[in-house]
Each structure stands twice: as C-alpha cells, then as structure tokens.
Scaffold this active site. Structure first.
Site, PDB file in Angstrom:
ATOM      1  N   ASP A 128       1.033  -1.107   0.002  1.00 17.82           N
ATOM      2  CA  ASP A 128       0.103  -0.043  -0.135  1.00 17.82           C
ATOM      3  C   ASP A 128       0.936   1.325   0.036  1.00 17.82           C
ATOM      4  O   ASP A 128       0.378   2.395   0.506  1.00 17.82           O
ATOM      5  CB  ASP A 128      -1.104   0.106   1.241  1.00 17.82           C
ATOM      6  CG  ASP A 128      -2.005   0.928   1.233  1.00 17.82           C
ATOM      7  OD1 ASP A 128      -2.533   1.049  -0.003  1.00 17.82           O
ATOM      8  OD2 ASP A 128      -2.523   1.596   2.032  1.00 17.82           O
ATOM      9  N   ASP A 166      -3.621  -4.768  -4.767  1.00 17.37           N
ATOM     10  CA  ASP A 166      -2.821  -3.505  -5.085  1.00 17.37           C
ATOM     11  C   ASP A 166      -1.422  -3.905  -5.469  1.00 17.37           C
ATOM     12  O   ASP A 166      -0.623  -2.941  -5.983  1.00 17.37           O
ATOM     13  CB  ASP A 166      -3.070  -2.456  -3.906  1.00 17.37           C
ATOM     14  CG  ASP A 166      -4.168  -1.948  -3.751  1.00 17.37           C
ATOM     15  OD1 ASP A 166      -5.081  -2.098  -4.591  1.00 17.37           O
ATOM     16  OD2 ASP A 166      -4.495  -0.988  -2.801  1.00 17.37           O
ATOM     17  N   ASN A 244     -12.888  -1.731  -3.116  1.00 15.51           N
ATOM     18  CA  ASN A 244     -13.351  -0.878  -4.017  1.00 15.51           C
ATOM     19  C   ASN A 244     -14.904  -0.798  -4.096  1.00 15.51           C
ATOM     20  O   ASN A 244     -15.543  -1.596  -3.987  1.00 15.51           O
ATOM     21  CB  ASN A 244     -12.664  -0.630  -5.220  1.00 15.51           C
ATOM     22  CG  ASN A 244     -11.544   0.695  -4.931  1.00 15.51           C
ATOM     23  OD1 ASN A 244     -11.779   1.856  -4.872  1.00 15.51           O
ATOM     24  ND2 ASN A 244     -10.354   0.197  -4.815  1.00 15.51           N
ATOM     25  N   LYS A 382     -13.161  -8.018   0.503  1.00 21.11           N
ATOM     26  CA  LYS A 382     -13.053  -6.933   1.812  1.00 21.11           C
ATOM     27  C   LYS A 382     -14.069  -7.426   2.858  1.00 21.11           C
ATOM     28  O   LYS A 382     -15.299  -7.633   2.544  1.00 21.11           O
ATOM     29  CB  LYS A 382     -13.383  -5.579   1.198  1.00 21.11           C
ATOM     30  CG  LYS A 382     -13.440  -4.573   2.316  1.00 21.11           C
ATOM     31  CD  LYS A 382     -12.035  -4.336   2.777  1.00 21.11           C
ATOM     32  CE  LYS A 382     -12.078  -2.899   4.023  1.00 21.11           C
ATOM     33  NZ  LYS A 382     -11.012  -2.905   4.571  1.00 21.11           N
ATOM     34  N   GLU A 386     -14.910  -3.420   7.949  1.00 24.06           N
ATOM     35  CA  GLU A 386     -13.544  -3.064   8.347  1.00 24.06           C
ATOM     36  C   GLU A 386     -13.399  -1.773   7.731  1.00 24.06           C
ATOM     37  O   GLU A 386     -13.742  -1.481   6.544  1.00 24.06           O
ATOM     38  CB  GLU A 386     -12.513  -4.137   7.842  1.00 24.06           C
ATOM     39  CG  GLU A 386     -12.607  -5.373   8.606  1.00 24.06           C
ATOM     40  CD  GLU A 386     -11.433  -6.108   8.635  1.00 24.06           C
ATOM     41  OE1 GLU A 386     -10.712  -5.912   7.524  1.00 24.06           O
ATOM     42  OE2 GLU A 386     -11.286  -7.223   9.302  1.00 24.06           O
ATOM     43  N   ASP A 388     -11.479   1.288   6.195  1.00 22.01           N
ATOM     44  CA  ASP A 388     -10.186   1.693   5.156  1.00 22.01           C
ATOM     45  C   ASP A 388      -9.028   2.459   5.599  1.00 22.01           C
ATOM     46  O   ASP A 388      -7.978   2.695   4.901  1.00 22.01           O
ATOM     47  CB  ASP A 388     -10.806   2.328   3.953  1.00 22.01           C
ATOM     48  CG  ASP A 388     -11.925   1.749   2.996  1.00 22.01           C
ATOM     49  OD1 ASP A 388     -11.395   0.345   2.864  1.00 22.01           O
ATOM     50  OD2 ASP A 388     -12.808   2.211   2.609  1.00 22.01           O
TER      51      ASP A 388
END
Length: 437
Positions: A128, A166, A244, A382, A386, A388
């Site tokens: 990230d 990612d 997303n 996801k 939770e 982000d």
C-alpha cells in the site's frame, strides 16, 4: 470484548432461527458437495455450483451477539444475516510457521463444511505504498519464505487465492517519484509475484488470481501489460474491485476488455504481438470519432460512451477463442450503491472517494453462478465492516473525517456503524444465505 465462542454459537442459532432459517445451533455447515470442474486453461475453474466457506466466528457474527445483548434487535438481525454469507480470510503478517498453520487450519475448516475457502495473501514488501495499510514483509527473501509457507498450508484442498491486492495496480514506481526511481523495486515486486504464482499453483486444488485494480484506475492496456509481465498466463486469472466500490456491470466490462487486450497482445494477430499499448480503454478508443462532439469520445465517468471501446475490440480482436481468454473474479462486498462522489466544491483537496465513503451498501451476493462468461465468481473479498483507514478528505493537517465527524478507525479495524450501514444499504436487500444449511 468477544463473546465466548460457545455462547456466540447459541446466540447466533437463536438469531438465525428467528429469521426463519432452520438450524441446529452448530457451526455453519454446507449440505452439498462443492462443484469443481476443469477449465480449458488450468483445470481449476469454479463451476456455478461452487459454494464458499462461511466463517462461524466472523466479526459480523460477534457483532450480532453484541447487538442482541444491547437489545438492538434490528442491528442484531442484520448482522446475523451478514454472518451467513461467505467472506474472504485475509493473511497479512506472521512468521512462515504461523501463516502455514493458519492456512492449514482454514483449509481444514472449509473441508469440514465441504466448501471452498477464499484466502487473501497480503504481505508484499512496501504494501500500500506505506500508507493506510502499510506493512508487509521486510524483504523479498522474507516474503518468498512467507508465501512458500502460505502455499504449503494449502495442501491439496480446494482454495481460491487472491494474491496481493494492489500489488500490480500500485507498483512501487506508482508510489511517488522518489520511491523507485530506477524501477528496481518494481522489478523485484514482479519477481515476488511470479515466485508466489509458482509455489501456489504447485497445489492442484488452488486457483490463483492476480491484482488488476478496477475500472476507474489504470487504462486497460497498462493493466494488461502488468498482468502479462507478472505471469497471468500461469494462473486462473485476475481479480477486480477489491476494497473498492465500482458498479459490478462496469467492472465486468472493464475486466472483459483487459482479458481481450491480454489475448490481443499475446495470442492475437501477429501484428499485435506485445502491443497492449494499442488496446482501447475506458479512457480512449481509436474507434470513436474523437471530434469533440458530445458522446463521440470515451469518458471513464460515462459508461454510455463505452460502446466505442467495444467497437475497437470488435474491429481489432474480433471474437477470440473463449478457451484462450483470461477469467477474473470481482469483489462485490461494498459496491451495491456504486462509487461515491461528494458534491462539487465540498473539498478543495483529494476527497478520498475510496476511503470509507458514506452511504455505501453491500453488492451482489457471493456466487460462482455469475451469468458473465469470463467472470468466475462474485466474492466478498473486503471484510464488510472493516475501516479503510483514517480519512481526512484531503484537509491539510486534519485528522477528523468530516463525513462522519470522528477520527475513523485504523485500516482493518472493525467499525460496527460501517457494518450496519453497508448491510442496511445492501443492493439487493440483505437476506439469510439460503444455501447455508
């Protein structure tokens, strides 16, 4: 504080019974075997009958009990419904020995349910870009030891692995001009992914999917090039929209283009070899007039213009053999209300539309029966509920999220209010999983 597991199971049994589902009060167990058929490419494709593992000790299950004890009966019912649906399990840290044991335990639990677990490997170095979800292995050697142990824990059981969200859409070279000026760190990232593919795909029941971002990020050709370089041909395919909010239909269309672009540049006409840069995308299509008139060019924010991109693929790729097209899966955990955009002028900086956007909802339930030829499954990757991260909507020096009036929980922390909002706004409306018992 968590409710003790035995008490939790009894409370969950009562809640689900009140919702009209038959239950015995035991751990969530499936009633039919998992369907798993051969794909033309890897022999590991998911069939429409595949069912995915449901964790009886999920955050939603515990939240249902907490809500019940606080006499929040609507909240308890919503969380009990959410707890009946399968979600991915994330592996983000630990020693090789620890992750091997954790993966082996999950696979064993899934086998007891006669279901397929979805595992997320998320420990790549410089994860990230060292932002909200910073962390990961300290070196490439450490990562390769970790992912080899992860793979070892899989054994021969059926499993879906979402490999490093990612990792490709956010390469070190994307993190900023000073992070990877020579490209060496990004090259090491690709090498790590290729190593991971090798050790994971050595297990015959495992289907590996690589990161391909989402429909409002990289252009099709850019993403296709990264996938090819990372070795997507040695995997089951790629994944989209993890963590997303892009609408399912738009993500499906984008994924189909990425697949066609991969084919175009690798197995397509000789003149196209290596040219992912020629592929039309959500940003541009040479098939459009591009004369400045409304609707005569492709706009990423206006899917009604995407027919120009479809036209380019029809003209240049034709109809590729289905068996040669790369498949993909889509995270629909939070995209039921689509993406969020604040009113124009609300923020002068980056509104962080990806970070805990308000008013979102769960999307299409997890299924391997998608009705879309290249989409192997819609999944809840996801963890619903939770955070982000601690968003500030681009306000310099700010710590409070103006959309909520609080400092958001840290990335990965359970946020009950967020879980309730996502369940309340689910599209389609949230129900108990009918295939659970």
């Amino acid at each position: 504080m968590r409710i003790p597991l035995t008490r939790h199971r009894l409370a969950m049994a009562a809640l689900v019974a009140c919702l009209g589902a038959a239950t015995t009060g035991a751990a969530v167990v499936a009633t039919t075997g998992t369907a798993w058929a051969s794909a033309p490419s890897t022999g590991r494709a998911l069939t429409p009958g595949t069912r995915f593992y449901v964790n009886p000790d999920s955050e939603a299950a515990h939240q249902a009990v907490t809500d019940l004890l606080h006499r929040d009966f609507p909240g308890a019912a919503a969380m009990a419904k959410l707890a009946t649906w399968p979600e991915a399990t994330w592996f983000t840290q630990g020693t090789p020995a620890q992750v091997k044991d954790q993966v082996r335990t999950l696979v064993r639990h899934a086998a007891a349910q006669r279901a397929v677990p979805v595992l997320v490997a998320y420990d790549i170095p410089l994860r990230d870009c060292s932002q909200y979800s910073a962390g990961g292995a300290q070196s490439d050697a450490d990562y390769q030891a970790w992912i080899a142990a992860f793979a070892s824990g899989l054994g021969d059981g059926k499993a879906v692995v979402i490999l490093e969200p990612d990792a490709l859409a956010n390469l070190p070279s994307d993190c900023g001009p000073t992070t990877d000026p020579t490209g060496a760190i990004s090259a090491a990232r690709i090498a790590d992914i290729r190593y991971a593919i090798g050790v994971l795909e050595a297990h015959p029941g495992t289907s590996v999917y690589l990161d391909a971002g989402h429909s409002q990020w990289h252009a099709v050709g850019d993403m296709a090039a990264r996938l090819i370089q990372a070795g997507v041909a040695q995997t089951q395919g790629f994944f989209l929209n993890v963590s997303n909010f892009e609408p399912t239909g738009q993500v499906d269309e984008y994924g189909t283009w990425v697949s066609e672009c991969v084919w175009f540049a690798t197995l397509g006409p000789d003149w196209a070899a290596g040219h992912t840069d020629w592929c039309a995308s959500q940003y541009y299509s040479a098939a459009a007039p591009n004369d400045g008139a409304p609707g005569n060019s492709v706009s990423p924010s206006d899917p009604s213009t995407w027919h120009w991109t479809d036209a380019w693929y029809a003209q240049n790729a034709g109809t590729p053999p289905v068996a040669q097209l790369t498949h993909f899966v889509v995270d629909t955990s939070r995209n039921g209300q689509g993406h969020w955009a604040p009113a124009p002028g609300t923020y002068s900086g980056d509104p962080q539309v990806w970070c805990n956007p308000p008013g979102r909802g769960m999307g299409v339930r997890p299924t391997a029966s998608t009705g879309v030829p290249l989409v192997d499954a819609y999944l809840y990757v996801k963890t619903i509920g939770e955070s982000d991260g601690q968003c500030n909507r681009g306000i310099a020096g700010g710590t409070v999220d103006p959309e909520y009036g609080i400092v958001d929980p840290a990335a990965g922390a359970w946020w009950p209010a967020q879980a309730h909002t996502l369940a309340q706004n689910a599209n389609p409306p949230l129900t108990v999983n009918p295939n659970l018992f």
